[in-house]
Scaffold this motif. Structure first.
Motif, PDB file in Angstrom:
ATOM      1  N   VAL A   1      37.729  68.022  23.598  1.00  0.00           N
ATOM      2  CA  VAL A   1      38.458  67.167  22.761  1.00  0.00           C
ATOM      3  C   VAL A   1      39.658  66.349  23.613  1.00  0.00           C
ATOM      4  O   VAL A   1      40.015  65.411  22.826  1.00  0.00           O
ATOM      5  N   SER A   2      39.780  66.696  24.632  1.00  0.00           N
ATOM      6  CA  SER A   2      40.761  66.209  25.638  1.00  0.00           C
ATOM      7  C   SER A   2      40.908  64.723  25.656  1.00  0.00           C
ATOM      8  O   SER A   2      41.686  63.804  25.659  1.00  0.00           O
ATOM      9  N   ASN A   3      39.367  64.191  25.559  1.00  0.00           N
ATOM     10  CA  ASN A   3      39.192  62.757  26.012  1.00  0.00           C
ATOM     11  C   ASN A   3      39.330  61.748  24.732  1.00  0.00           C
ATOM     12  O   ASN A   3      39.076  60.819  24.780  1.00  0.00           O
ATOM     13  N   SER A   4      39.640  62.558  23.588  1.00  0.00           N
ATOM     14  CA  SER A   4      39.488  61.775  22.109  1.00  0.00           C
ATOM     15  C   SER A   4      40.871  60.506  22.280  1.00  0.00           C
ATOM     16  O   SER A   4      40.398  59.616  21.625  1.00  0.00           O
ATOM     17  N   LYS A   5      41.732  60.822  23.023  1.00  0.00           N
ATOM     18  CA  LYS A   5      42.698  60.011  22.940  1.00  0.00           C
ATOM     19  C   LYS A   5      42.201  58.654  23.551  1.00  0.00           C
ATOM     20  O   LYS A   5      42.796  57.541  23.209  1.00  0.00           O
ATOM     21  N   PHE A   6      41.209  58.803  24.727  1.00  0.00           N
ATOM     22  CA  PHE A   6      40.789  57.826  25.487  1.00  0.00           C
ATOM     23  C   PHE A   6      40.032  57.034  24.464  1.00  0.00           C
ATOM     24  O   PHE A   6      39.773  55.667  24.333  1.00  0.00           O
ATOM     25  N   ILE A   7      39.014  57.675  23.580  1.00  0.00           N
ATOM     26  CA  ILE A   7      38.237  56.984  22.715  1.00  0.00           C
ATOM     27  C   ILE A   7      39.008  56.128  21.512  1.00  0.00           C
ATOM     28  O   ILE A   7      39.053  54.952  21.144  1.00  0.00           O
ATOM     29  N   ALA A   8      40.248  56.650  21.284  1.00  0.00           N
ATOM     30  CA  ALA A   8      41.199  56.145  20.383  1.00  0.00           C
ATOM     31  C   ALA A   8      42.019  54.785  20.863  1.00  0.00           C
ATOM     32  O   ALA A   8      42.145  53.950  20.277  1.00  0.00           O
ATOM     33  N   VAL A   9      42.273  54.808  22.233  1.00  0.00           N
ATOM     34  CA  VAL A   9      42.685  53.699  22.970  1.00  0.00           C
ATOM     35  C   VAL A   9      41.553  52.510  22.844  1.00  0.00           C
ATOM     36  O   VAL A   9      42.074  51.571  22.591  1.00  0.00           O
ATOM     37  N   THR A  10      40.513  52.909  23.148  1.00  0.00           N
ATOM     38  CA  THR A  10      39.289  52.059  22.729  1.00  0.00           C
ATOM     39  C   THR A  10      39.113  51.451  21.530  1.00  0.00           C
ATOM     40  O   THR A  10      39.029  50.274  21.390  1.00  0.00           O
ATOM     41  N   LEU A  11      39.434  52.084  20.529  1.00  0.00           N
ATOM     42  CA  LEU A  11      39.407  51.872  19.062  1.00  0.00           C
ATOM     43  C   LEU A  11      40.688  50.931  18.860  1.00  0.00           C
ATOM     44  O   LEU A  11      40.631  49.791  18.100  1.00  0.00           O
ATOM     45  N   HIS A  12      41.619  51.108  19.266  1.00  0.00           N
ATOM     46  CA  HIS A  12      42.978  50.319  19.187  1.00  0.00           C
ATOM     47  C   HIS A  12      42.695  49.132  19.853  1.00  0.00           C
ATOM     48  O   HIS A  12      43.188  48.131  19.162  1.00  0.00           O
ATOM     49  N   PHE A  13      42.311  48.848  21.013  1.00  0.00           N
ATOM     50  CA  PHE A  13      42.200  47.542  21.760  1.00  0.00           C
ATOM     51  C   PHE A  13      41.146  46.816  21.193  1.00  0.00           C
ATOM     52  O   PHE A  13      41.541  45.554  20.873  1.00  0.00           O
ATOM     53  N   SER A  14      39.874  47.395  20.982  1.00  0.00           N
ATOM     54  CA  SER A  14      39.069  46.535  20.346  1.00  0.00           C
ATOM     55  C   SER A  14      39.396  46.113  18.938  1.00  0.00           C
ATOM     56  O   SER A  14      39.121  44.871  18.524  1.00  0.00           O
ATOM     57  N   SER A  15      39.919  46.972  18.097  1.00  0.00           N
ATOM     58  CA  SER A  15      40.132  46.547  16.778  1.00  0.00           C
ATOM     59  C   SER A  15      41.238  45.471  16.752  1.00  0.00           C
ATOM     60  O   SER A  15      41.184  44.450  16.050  1.00  0.00           O
ATOM     61  N   GLY A  16      42.236  45.680  17.825  1.00  0.00           N
ATOM     62  CA  GLY A  16      43.433  44.675  17.936  1.00  0.00           C
ATOM     63  C   GLY A  16      42.886  43.350  18.143  1.00  0.00           C
ATOM     64  O   GLY A  16      43.550  42.189  17.667  1.00  0.00           O
ATOM     65  N   LEU A  17      42.112  43.617  19.484  1.00  0.00           N
ATOM     66  CA  LEU A  17      41.672  42.044  19.793  1.00  0.00           C
ATOM     67  C   LEU A  17      40.913  41.418  18.972  1.00  0.00           C
ATOM     68  O   LEU A  17      40.840  40.090  18.894  1.00  0.00           O
ATOM     69  N   LEU A  18      39.910  41.882  18.125  1.00  0.00           N
ATOM     70  CA  LEU A  18      39.005  41.409  17.172  1.00  0.00           C
ATOM     71  C   LEU A  18      39.871  40.833  16.183  1.00  0.00           C
ATOM     72  O   LEU A  18      39.504  39.746  15.493  1.00  0.00           O
ATOM     73  N   LEU A  19      40.646  41.559  15.508  1.00  0.00           N
ATOM     74  CA  LEU A  19      41.726  41.064  14.773  1.00  0.00           C
ATOM     75  C   LEU A  19      42.543  39.952  15.120  1.00  0.00           C
ATOM     76  O   LEU A  19      42.826  38.861  14.320  1.00  0.00           O
ATOM     77  N   ALA A  20      43.123  39.801  16.213  1.00  0.00           N
ATOM     78  CA  ALA A  20      43.840  38.598  16.905  1.00  0.00           C
ATOM     79  C   ALA A  20      42.915  37.533  16.914  1.00  0.00           C
ATOM     80  O   ALA A  20      43.057  36.268  16.333  1.00  0.00           O
ATOM     81  N   LEU A  21      41.497  37.835  17.329  1.00  0.00           N
ATOM     82  CA  LEU A  21      40.663  36.862  17.349  1.00  0.00           C
ATOM     83  C   LEU A  21      40.079  36.035  16.062  1.00  0.00           C
ATOM     84  O   LEU A  21      40.161  34.897  15.920  1.00  0.00           O
ATOM     85  N   GLY A  22      40.157  37.045  14.922  1.00  0.00           N
ATOM     86  CA  GLY A  22      39.921  36.491  13.702  1.00  0.00           C
ATOM     87  C   GLY A  22      41.020  35.495  13.114  1.00  0.00           C
ATOM     88  O   GLY A  22      40.801  34.594  12.429  1.00  0.00           O
ATOM     89  N   PHE A  23      42.114  35.833  13.557  1.00  0.00           N
ATOM     90  CA  PHE A  23      43.305  34.651  13.151  1.00  0.00           C
ATOM     91  C   PHE A  23      43.213  33.444  14.090  1.00  0.00           C
ATOM     92  O   PHE A  23      43.550  32.525  13.625  1.00  0.00           O
ATOM     93  N   ALA A  24      42.814  33.618  15.236  1.00  0.00           N
ATOM     94  CA  ALA A  24      43.104  32.580  16.262  1.00  0.00           C
ATOM     95  C   ALA A  24      41.772  31.456  16.094  1.00  0.00           C
ATOM     96  O   ALA A  24      41.977  30.359  16.300  1.00  0.00           O
ATOM     97  N   LEU A  25      40.570  31.972  15.171  1.00  0.00           N
ATOM     98  CA  LEU A  25      39.452  31.061  15.081  1.00  0.00           C
ATOM     99  C   LEU A  25      39.736  30.222  14.046  1.00  0.00           C
ATOM    100  O   LEU A  25      40.541  30.332  13.097  1.00  0.00           O
TER     101      LEU A  25
END
Length: 298
Positions: A274-298
Motif C-alpha cells: 500500500v506504500s505507493n498509494s500516495k503516488f497514485i494520490a499525487v497523480t489524482l491530485h495533479f490530473s484533477s487539478g490540471l483538468l479543473l484549471a483547463l475547464g476554467f481557462a477554456l
C-alpha cells in the motif's frame, strides 16, 4: 555490477527523498486560482504567475526539508531510508537549506505585494507558512494529533487559491472559494494515503494519524467518500452555475480515483503493497487539478 546496483539504489533513495511528484501541491493551487482569475477577467499577468509559481515551489521545498528535520527529532523516521537527514547525516545542513528556500520563496511573494502596493498576498502566504510549520514543527506538531489533513486542506485549498486569485485580481471570488474546496480535498488525500504503510512507526512515535485512529480498513472506506466528493462537488457547482460546463473535464481523472480506492481497499493492511498509494494520490491530485484549471481557462 554490485557497484552499479548500489549507485542505482542510492539514486532511487535520493529521488524519493527529494519527492519531485509532491511539488504538484505547489503547481495546482496556483494554476487553478490563476485560471479562475483569467476566466473572470480575461486577463493574466504572466510575470506575477511565474513569480508566484517559483516561490510556491521553493516554499514546498522548505516544508519538505524542514519536516524531515523535525521528524528526525522525534525518531519517527529512524526506519525511513529516504529521509534527507538520514541520507546526509547532517541535520543542520538540511535545516539551513530549508530556511534558505523559505527566504527566497517568501521574497518572491513580497515582490508581488510590492508590485501591487498591497500586502494581502504576502499576508495570506505567511499564514500558509505558519500553518505548514504547525504540522510538524515544535512545539505544535499538530500532525502528531491527527490534524495534518485539516491543516493541509486549508493551506493548499482556500488560502493558497485565495492568494493565487488575489495576486491576479486584487479581489475575492465565490467561485474560487468553491474550487478551493476541491483542490483542498485532493491535496489532503495525498497526506491521508501516506499514513497507511507507516502505522507501526506512527504508533511507536506516538503519532495519532487518522489511520492510527480509524484503523486501515475504515480509513480505506473513508477514502472512497473523499474521492467521490471531488466529482460530486464539481457537478453541484456546475449545476449551480458557479463552474463552467467545461470543468466537467475533471472526470478525466476518475480512473485514477478508482485505481486509488481499489488499491487501498485491497492492500490497506499490507504496508509493503500500500506504500505507493500516495503516488497514485499525487497523480489524482495533479490530473484533477490540471483538468479543473483547463475547464476554467477554456
Amino acid at each position: 555490477m554490485t557497484t552499479k546496483l548500489i549507485e542505482r539504489s542510492n539514486s532511487k533513495l535520493w529521488l524519493a527523498a527529494i519527492k519531485p511528484p509532491m511539488y504538484s501541491v505547489a503547481v495546482i493551487p496556483i494554476s487553478v486560482g490563476t485560471a479562475i482569475a483569467f476566466a473572470e477577467t480575461q486577463t493574466i499577468n504572466s510575470s506575477i504567475f511565474s513569480t508566484f509559481l517559483m516561490s510556491a515551489i521553493l516554499i514546498i521545498a522548505w516544508l519538505n526539508l524542514s519536516n524531515d528535520v523535525f521528524d528526525s527529532e522525534t525518531g519517527i523516521d529512524k526506519n525511513k531510508a529516504h529521509s534527507l537527514v538520514n541520507l546526509t547525516g547532517n541535520k543542520a545542513l538540511i535545516f539551513g537549506l530549508a530556511n534558505l528556500f523559505l527566504a527566497v520563496g517568501v521574497s518572491g511573494i513580497c515582490a508581488i505585494s510590492w508590485w501591487q502596493k498591497d500586502p494581502t498576498v504576502i499576508l495570506l502566504v505567511v499564514l500558509c507558512c505558519a500553518l505548514g510549520y504547525t504540522y510538524q514543527g515544535p512545539p505544535f506538531r499538530l500532525g502528531y494529533q491527527g490534524l495534518g489533513e485539516i491543516i493541509c486542506f486549508f493551506t493548499f485549498g482556500p488560502l493558497a487559491l485565495a492568494a493565487a486569485y488575489y495576486s491576479q485580481t486584487q479581489t475575492w471570488s465565490a467561485t474560487n472559494l468553491a474550487a478551493s474546496a476541491i483542490v483542498g480535498i485532493t491535496t489532503s488525500i495525498i497526506l491521508f494515503c501516506s499514513h497507511f504503510h507507516q502505522v507501526a512507526d506512527d504508533l511507536a512515535a506516538g503519532k495519532k494519524s487518522p489511520i492510527v485512529r480509524l484503523g486501515t480498513k475504515k480509513g480505506a472506506q473513508l477514502l472512497q467518500w473523499l474521492c467521490g466528493s471531488i466529482y460530486v462537488l464539481t457537478v453541484l457547482f456546475v449545476a449551480l452555475g458557479m463552474f463552467p460546463i467545461w470543468t466537467l473535464l475533471i472526470f478525466g481523472s476518475l480512473p485514477f480515483a478508482i485505481d486509488l480506492c481499489h488499491h487501498v481497499t485491497d492492500y490497506h493492511d499490507q504496508p509493503a503493497k500500500v506504500s505507493n498509494s500516495k503516488f497514485i494520490a499525487v497523480t489524482l491530485h495533479f490530473s484533477s487539478g490540471l483538468l479543473l484549471a483547463l475547464g476554467f481557462a477554456l
